[in-house]
Scaffold this active site. Structure first.
Site, PDB file in Angstrom:
ATOM      1  N   GLY A   9       0.841  -1.203   0.000  1.00 23.54           N
ATOM      2  CA  GLY A   9       0.000   0.000   0.000  1.00 23.54           C
ATOM      3  C   GLY A   9       0.873   1.249   0.000  1.00 23.54           C
ATOM      4  O   GLY A   9       0.507   2.271   0.570  1.00 23.54           O
ATOM      5  N   ARG A  12       0.300   5.478  -1.957  1.00 20.98           N
ATOM      6  CA  ARG A  12      -0.300   6.733  -1.468  1.00 20.98           C
ATOM      7  C   ARG A  12      -0.556   6.626   0.038  1.00 20.98           C
ATOM      8  O   ARG A  12      -0.306   5.573   0.642  1.00 20.98           O
ATOM      9  CB  ARG A  12      -1.596   7.069  -2.225  1.00 20.98           C
ATOM     10  CG  ARG A  12      -2.583   5.937  -2.301  1.00 20.98           C
ATOM     11  CD  ARG A  12      -3.621   6.186  -3.431  1.00 20.98           C
ATOM     12  NE  ARG A  12      -4.309   4.963  -3.795  1.00 20.98           N
ATOM     13  CZ  ARG A  12      -5.385   4.489  -3.197  1.00 20.98           C
ATOM     14  NH1 ARG A  12      -5.928   5.158  -2.210  1.00 20.98           N
ATOM     15  NH2 ARG A  12      -5.932   3.352  -3.585  1.00 20.98           N
ATOM     16  N   VAL A  52      -2.658  -8.014  -2.433  1.00 20.96           N
ATOM     17  CA  VAL A  52      -2.465  -8.803  -1.212  1.00 20.96           C
ATOM     18  C   VAL A  52      -3.687  -9.672  -0.872  1.00 20.96           C
ATOM     19  O   VAL A  52      -3.624 -10.499   0.038  1.00 20.96           O
ATOM     20  CB  VAL A  52      -2.066  -7.930   0.007  1.00 20.96           C
ATOM     21  CG1 VAL A  52      -0.787  -7.153  -0.270  1.00 20.96           C
ATOM     22  CG2 VAL A  52      -3.189  -7.008   0.435  1.00 20.96           C
ATOM     23  N   TYR A 143     -14.081  -4.658   9.043  1.00 30.96           N
ATOM     24  CA  TYR A 143     -12.797  -3.943   9.119  1.00 30.96           C
ATOM     25  C   TYR A 143     -12.191  -4.047  10.519  1.00 30.96           C
ATOM     26  O   TYR A 143     -11.004  -4.359  10.676  1.00 30.96           O
ATOM     27  CB  TYR A 143     -13.039  -2.488   8.734  1.00 30.96           C
ATOM     28  CG  TYR A 143     -11.816  -1.598   8.767  1.00 30.96           C
ATOM     29  CD1 TYR A 143     -10.883  -1.617   7.723  1.00 30.96           C
ATOM     30  CD2 TYR A 143     -11.599  -0.705   9.813  1.00 30.96           C
ATOM     31  CE1 TYR A 143      -9.771  -0.784   7.739  1.00 30.96           C
ATOM     32  CE2 TYR A 143     -10.498   0.126   9.837  1.00 30.96           C
ATOM     33  CZ  TYR A 143      -9.584   0.084   8.798  1.00 30.96           C
ATOM     34  OH  TYR A 143      -8.483   0.920   8.818  1.00 30.96           O
TER      35      TYR A 143
END
Ligand code: NAP
Length: 237
Positions: A9, A12, A52, A143
């Site tokens: 990641g 950004r 991923v 999450y």
């Protein structure tokens, strides 16, 4: 610690800010993301396309990094996504994608770099979790579970790898000014702001600073720790 640092990641947000700091600190930084885009404003040793959420892509990406740059001594497992919805409306895909990307992908990455680190008897792994791992967050069952899972994974890895000079730690950011939080509407933003003792969001570099510390020599005796970078939002957990 020096050598090859892989930042997932890294194109950004927090990952790009981390890449900036690690390049400045002298690491050979390779960033990974689905697009393979390099972070702007610095020259990294490499930037690769890796998803991923896809085990084969992880394996191919890690092989490519080792072949091109040598063994990985630092892993920053930072790639992550949200698919928010109240649980009654959360789809199977929302659950699977978030767990595959944030949790299973990170475990696979750790497994993938562990062999080289064990051989070298040195290594640094930092997993990027979240303040909601321990606080919970309505609308983020998938999450927050994925981010809480990272804590168990890091602590188990710390126990497995600790005697071989490898540290594994977690950074738990609060709300950070990146693309991920730019999607929040004004009402949610001001609710969040009123709960943060620091009274503001973090900048990505403030999270990157904590990551840089944890991979540096001054943190050699810190492993299995959770470092909050949340302006006080999660304190008490
Ligand atoms: P961001 O700005 O949305 O950037 C996400 C990065 O992850 C991008 O480089 C993206 O590149 C990459 N990525 C997403 N899915 C991927 C996949 N399947 N495979 C490989 N790369 C993937 O996010 P951010 O705010 O910097 O967040 C970074 C990490 O911090 C995440 O794990 C997030 O959960 C965590 N975090 C963020 C906040 C916050 O407030 N922003 C708070 C707590 C924790 P591509 O799109 O090209 O793949």
């Amino acid at each position: 610690m020096s050598g090859v640092a892989l930042v997932t990641g890294g194109s950004r947000g927090i990952g790009a800010a981390t890449a900036h700091r690690l390049v400045a600190a002298g690491y050979q930084v390779v960033t990974a993301s689905r697009t393979g885009a390099a972070p702007t404003g610095i020259t990294v040793a490499g930037s690769i396309a890796m998803d991923v959420a896809d085990p084969e892509s992880i394996e191919a990406g890690l092989d490519e990094v080792v072949k091109e740059h040598g063994s990985i001594s630092v892993l920053i497992a930072n790639a992550g996504i949200t698919r928010d919805a109240l649980v009654m409306r959360m789809s199977d895909e929302d659950i699977d994608q978030v767990l595959m990307t944030n949790l299973a992908g990170t475990i696979r990455l750790c497994r993938g770099v562990a062999r080289g680190m064990l051989r070298a008897k040195a290594g640094r792994i930092v997993l990027v979790s979240s303040v909601v791992a321990l606080m919970g967050s309505a609308g983020q069952v998938n999450y927050s579970a994925s981010k809480a899972g990272l804590i168990g994974a890091a602590r188990s890895l710390a126990r497995e790898l600790g005697s071989r000079g490898i540290t594994v730690n977690v950074v738990a950011p609060g709300f950070v000014n990146t693309d991920m939080t730019s999607e929040l509407d004004e009402q949610r933003r001001s609710e969040i702001l009123s709960a943060i003792p620091a009274g503001r969001y973090a900048e990505p570099d403030e999270v990157a600073a904590a990551i840089e510390f944890l991979v540096g020599p001054a943190a050699a005796y810190i492993t299995g720790a959770i470092m909050p970078v949340d302006g006080g939002l999660g304190m008490g957990h």
